[in-house]
Design an enzyme around this catalytic site. Structure first.
Site, PDB file in Angstrom:
ATOM      1  N   TYR A 156       0.812  -1.213   0.000  1.00  0.00           N
ATOM      2  CA  TYR A 156       0.000   0.000   0.000  1.00  0.00           C
ATOM      3  C   TYR A 156       0.851   1.270   0.000  1.00  0.00           C
ATOM      4  O   TYR A 156       0.368   2.337  -0.361  1.00  0.00           O
ATOM      5  CB  TYR A 156      -0.938   0.026   1.207  1.00  0.00           C
ATOM      6  CG  TYR A 156      -1.939  -1.099   1.275  1.00  0.00           C
ATOM      7  CD1 TYR A 156      -2.092  -2.003   0.225  1.00  0.00           C
ATOM      8  CD2 TYR A 156      -2.742  -1.276   2.400  1.00  0.00           C
ATOM      9  CE1 TYR A 156      -3.011  -3.046   0.304  1.00  0.00           C
ATOM     10  CE2 TYR A 156      -3.660  -2.305   2.477  1.00  0.00           C
ATOM     11  CZ  TYR A 156      -3.794  -3.194   1.432  1.00  0.00           C
ATOM     12  OH  TYR A 156      -4.706  -4.225   1.527  1.00  0.00           O
ATOM     13  N   HIS A 216       0.854 -11.828   1.366  1.00  0.00           N
ATOM     14  CA  HIS A 216      -0.109 -11.100   0.541  1.00  0.00           C
ATOM     15  C   HIS A 216      -0.639 -11.935  -0.629  1.00  0.00           C
ATOM     16  O   HIS A 216      -1.832 -11.908  -0.925  1.00  0.00           O
ATOM     17  CB  HIS A 216       0.534  -9.817   0.013  1.00  0.00           C
ATOM     18  CG  HIS A 216      -0.448  -8.745  -0.301  1.00  0.00           C
ATOM     19  ND1 HIS A 216      -0.211  -7.406  -0.070  1.00  0.00           N
ATOM     20  CD2 HIS A 216      -1.690  -8.786  -0.849  1.00  0.00           C
ATOM     21  CE1 HIS A 216      -1.261  -6.690  -0.442  1.00  0.00           C
ATOM     22  NE2 HIS A 216      -2.166  -7.506  -0.932  1.00  0.00           N
TER      23      HIS A 216
END
Length: 403
Positions: A156, A216
């Site tokens: 992010y 992830h």
């Protein structure tokens, strides 16, 4: 003991939420939630016990008619005391070790920063997103509204900004639930890189430990070793719980077959009525894996769906609130995101009503075959994303449980 009208309103609204904690959360969690609800409006701890016990037996019913009227009368640009108390005392879901995981959190993807490869991996096509506010500003608002679970990630690109917001908030670390994820590029580089990235994440967030750390994507040929690295970091006390993200059934089974010592506590996957992978969800639930939902609101792209709008109108709620309530009522962790404070408040108002069984069935069946095909194509594209194998199918599982 007499309560002021405001105190009575706040506590009557907050108490049912504290009682909604799912099986596995201790009774002390409800007590702590009551204390938080009281302190949120400046009351002494003793007031936490002034809520009638009859209120605590309710499981999802609405607040009183007068409370709803008062809430609607207040400005939607700032959280009123009752709404904040309700969010602070939100239900929890028990992880494998009994840790209470908040049932709602604030997602930080594309908040203040848009990753370079974000648009290319969006299933719906090109992105027109633009940064409107800094992550620090947005997360500060989210914390002020009452969110205490922050969903973060290396990818992010905004963890340092999130950390600034946490620091400025003055909120005690033990009141927060912090989750982060390690990205594909780091996973590919191996254990040393993963350890270094965790240290950076801890420094950026301004904390000595994470409540939850996830892989992830299941990077082919690397994700098992990466997961075992996380196991070592748990033993060192830098991570409380570990899990995975975007794992198919087959990826999870690969982990188990490799002889991992700690089973994943969480799998974070896209879940909403328009991508409801029932067989996958049932598998993970039977395995004791808590499901975190991302794209819970489907990026707002389904708000005009006729069935969704009809249910929203029946409850005098927004489509976003119906999607959020569906998520919570199914037992999934709900992680909405917005850069607008008024939407943060709106998205969190999912604990003061219940969907009927018929409405749940309607929402359960909004997924069509095309959604499964789109998901599978995105999975194949993303497991190697940003790695040296980006753009190839090298090592990618071509047959996975898509539904």
């Amino acid at each position: 003991m007499r309560l002021s009208p405001l105190a009575a309103l706040v506590l009557s609204a907050a108490a049912p939420r504290a009682a909604l904690a799912t099986a596995g959360a201790s009774s002390s969690s409800s007590t702590a939630a009551a204390f938080r609800a009281a302190s949120a409006i400046g009351l002494p701890p003793a007031f936490a016990f002034a809520v009638p016990s009859s209120n605590l037996s309710r499981t999802g019913g609405g607040r009183s008619r007068s409370a709803s009227s008062a809430s609607r009368a207040m400005s939607t640009s700032s959280a009123d005391d009752a709404d904040k108390a309700a969010l602070l005392s939100c239900p929890t879901v028990a992880l494998r070790d009994g840790t209470p995981h908040p049932s709602i959190g604030f997602g930080t993807y594309k908040v203040g920063f848009i990753p370079a490869s974000a648009s290319s991996a969006t299933a719906a096509g090109g992105s027109t997103d633009a940064v409107q506010r800094t992550a620090e500003e947005c997360v500060s608002d989210a914390l002020d509204v009452g969110y205490r679970f922050l969903e973060c990630a290396q990818f992010y690109g905004n963890e340092s900004e999130v950390g600034k917001a946490i620091s400025k908030s003055g909120i005690r670390r033990e009141e927060l639930f912090l989750c982060s994820k390690v990205w594909t590029t780091t996973i590919e580089r191996g254990p040393a890189a993963i350890r270094a990235q965790l240290e950076r994440t801890l420094a950026d967030l301004g904390t000595e430990y994470l409540d939850l750390y996830l892989i992830h994507w299941p990077v082919p040929g690397h994700h098992v070793e990466a997961y075992k690295t996380l196991e070592g970091l748990v033993s060192e006390g830098k991570i409380k719980n570990i899990g995975v993200s975007n794992y198919a059934v087959e990826d999870y089974q690969e982990l188990k077959d490799a002889g991992i010592a700690i089973l994943p506590a969480v799998n974070q996957i896209e879940i909403n009525p328009f991508l409801h992978r029932k067989n996958t969800i049932e598998f993970f639930q039977k395995e004791g894996v808590v499901l975190q939902s991302y794209r819970s609101l489907r990026d707002g792209k389904a708000f005009e769906d006729p069935a969704l709008k009809s249910i929203a109108e029946a409850h005098d709620k927004s489509p976003a609130q119906i999607l959020g309530r569906w998520c919570v009522q199914k037992g999934y962790v709900y992680t909405p995101k917005s850069v607008k404070k008024e939407r943060m408040i709106e998205n969190a108002k999912v604990f003061d009503f219940e969907l009927t069984e018929e409405e749940m069935v309607t929402l359960d069946n909004l997924t069509d075959d095309g959604a499964y095909e789109t998901f599978q194509a995105l999975y194949r594209k993303c497991v190697n994303r940003d790695t040296s194998k980006d753009g190839t199918m090298d090592g990618v599982k071509m047959e996975i449980t898509a539904d």
